[in-house]
Design a protein around this motif. Structure first.
Motif: not given
Length: 478
Positions: A470-477
């Motif tokens: 979730k944190d990665y997707w929030a930052a990078a999509g």
């Protein structure tokens, strides 16, 4: 020529067979020692080995013999070292369990069981021909192992006497002498190599050639890196305390320790006051002519002059042909430092009562100079800092290729464990990947045992993909 080759091969085979016999005897003794053992058996054996070197009369005799036969260090300091290093180790291991179940983690379903390694081989240096073997022996016995020592040629006789004292203590407990043995004199590369190949674990302190050979032997190996302790004195330091501690460390046992200061980097604004403080404690700044005379003598055709390393200051100065101010109270000399690297051997480890001093404009420049020194020699081992600004110690820890940052302490006393810091007592400091070592901490008992883990099922603890990313997707999509 063929006969000479045959004879050489026969001698090599005989030396290898001799070592194989030692290992076979050690393995038999270890299996009996560890069979149905309780903690008391291992503890008593370790204490027996400790008393063999700590008993005051034996300690004094071993220290005297060590200086007479190796020509390194001085008797008073070796006596202190033998006592304090061993006492500190005993403190560290006193209440440690090394037999049976040593840890339970019910929430993880894990149980840890301590197991001996078997037969340990230890290659030990001439600089500490009694203290280092004793440290290795105590750790090995504490964990249920047998151990075979391979002393340096200069330290063979000292090691033999130590072994005699250990066996005398073993007799009081009914322990097998074969638990602690040594490769007999004369020392040879063939014997040492065979020992490395035949044991279950090899410990190497000293020669970096031996460390490399141990790693290449095919046996699990713990080697330690070269020292070249570099210490920063910044503008916030208590200069008198820094000078006092540096002097005490630099001169202890005539600088035989790998943790003895070899370079000090001083911020320019406090240089004059710091030099005065060093002079008051016995340090003698050399002018260009005297410094050149010392360097010409100490670095003899690419090698350290054996008539100057670890010698008393009067001998050191006599060999160099140098006189210094207030010579009767001189304790060590200070070489002006400028360059770093192979063309400036004074920037490396000197194993003598010579300290190289570099002057820099500020703490940033001090860190840069330290990086240069460690890139040349001593990476991984240790750096020191005398400062009232603790954040600078953290900066060094975050940026330097070093496993230890020693803050406001006498370096050689602190690096190998002290009663005034939290490091384990040891005479062998791992230098991590920076120093080409497999360990980055002080060699201690934990390195002398295996652990078996009992693994039981527990309730599943499996995260979802959404939780993990979730944190990665929030930052990078996605």
């Amino acid at each position: 020529m063929a006969e000479q080759s045959l004879s050489s091969a026969q001698n090599a085979a005989a030396e290898a067979a001799l070592v194989d016999d030692l290992v076979a005897r050690a393995r038999k003794a270890q299996q009996s020692f560890a069979r149905d053992a309780d903690q008391s058996r291992f503890d008593m054996a370790a204490l027996a080995a400790a008393w063999a070197i700590m008993e005051p009369a034996r300690n004094a005799a071993l220290s005297t013999q060590a200086v007479e036969q190796t020509g390194l260090g001085n008797v008073a300091d070796k006596t202190i070292k033998n006592h304090r290093k061993t006492l500190g180790l005993l403190r560290d291991i006193q209440d440690v369990r090394t037999v049976g179940v040593i840890k339970e983690e019910p929430d993880k379903g894990l149980t840890e069981i301590a197991r001996p390694i078997g037969v340990v081989g230890a290659v030990v240096p001439s600089t500490n021909p009694a203290a280092t073997p004793a440290n290795n022996v105590i750790n090995a016995l504490k964990c249920g192992n047998a151990i075979i020592l391979s002393p340096s040629p200069k330290g063979v006789d000292v090691c033999a006497v130590l072994l005699k004292h250990i066996h005398a203590e073993f007799d009081k407990l009914g322990l097998d002498h074969d638990l602690v043995q040594m490769v007999p004199s004369p020392s040879s590369k063939i014997k040492t190599q065979r020992l490395m190949e035949a044991v279950d674990l090899i410990i190497v302190t000293g020669s970096q050639d031996n460390v490399r050979r141990a790693y290449e032997s095919g046996t699990p190996a713990l080697g330690v890196g070269a020292g070249n302790a570099t210490v920063i004195v910044d503008e916030t330091a208590d200069l008198d305390e820094a000078a006092k501690k540096i002097t005490a460390s630099k001169t202890f046992d005539n600088a035989t320790s790998c943790s003895s200061e070899n370079g000090v980097i001083v911020v320019r604004s406090v240089l004059d006051d710091f030099l005065q403080a060093l002079h008051a404690h016995g340090g003698r700044w050399l002018d260009e002519s005297a410094a050149q005379a010392v360097k010409s003598s100490l670095f003899d055709q690419g090698h350290l002059n054996r008539y100057m390393i670890a010698k008393d200051i009067d001998v050191f100065l006599e060999v160099a042909g140098v006189q210094v101010a207030d010579q009767s109270t001189a304790k060590f000399v200070i070489l002006p430092g400028d360059a770093v690297g192979a063309d400036a051997p004074e920037s490396g480890e000197k194993l003598s009562l010579a300290l190289t001093l570099y002057v820099v404009d500020d703490f940033e420049a001090a860190m840069q100079k330290t990086q240069q020194v460690l890139a040349f020699q001593g990476a991984g081992h240790s750096v020191g800092l005398h400062s009232r600004d603790d954040s600078r110690a953290v900066r060094l820890g975050l940026s330097m290729p070093t496993c230890r940052v020693i803050v406001n302490q006498a370096h050689c006393f602190a690096t190998g464990g002290s009663f005034e810091n939290g490091l384990p007592f040891s005479l062998s400091m791992g230098c991590g990947s920076w120093g080409g070592n497999s360990i980055d901490d002080n060699l201690h008992y934990r390195h002398f045992m295996n652990i078996t883990r009992i693994v039981r099922p527990i309730p599943a603890n499996e995260p979802s993909v959404d939780e993990v990313f979730k944190d990665y997707w929030a930052a990078a999509g996605r």
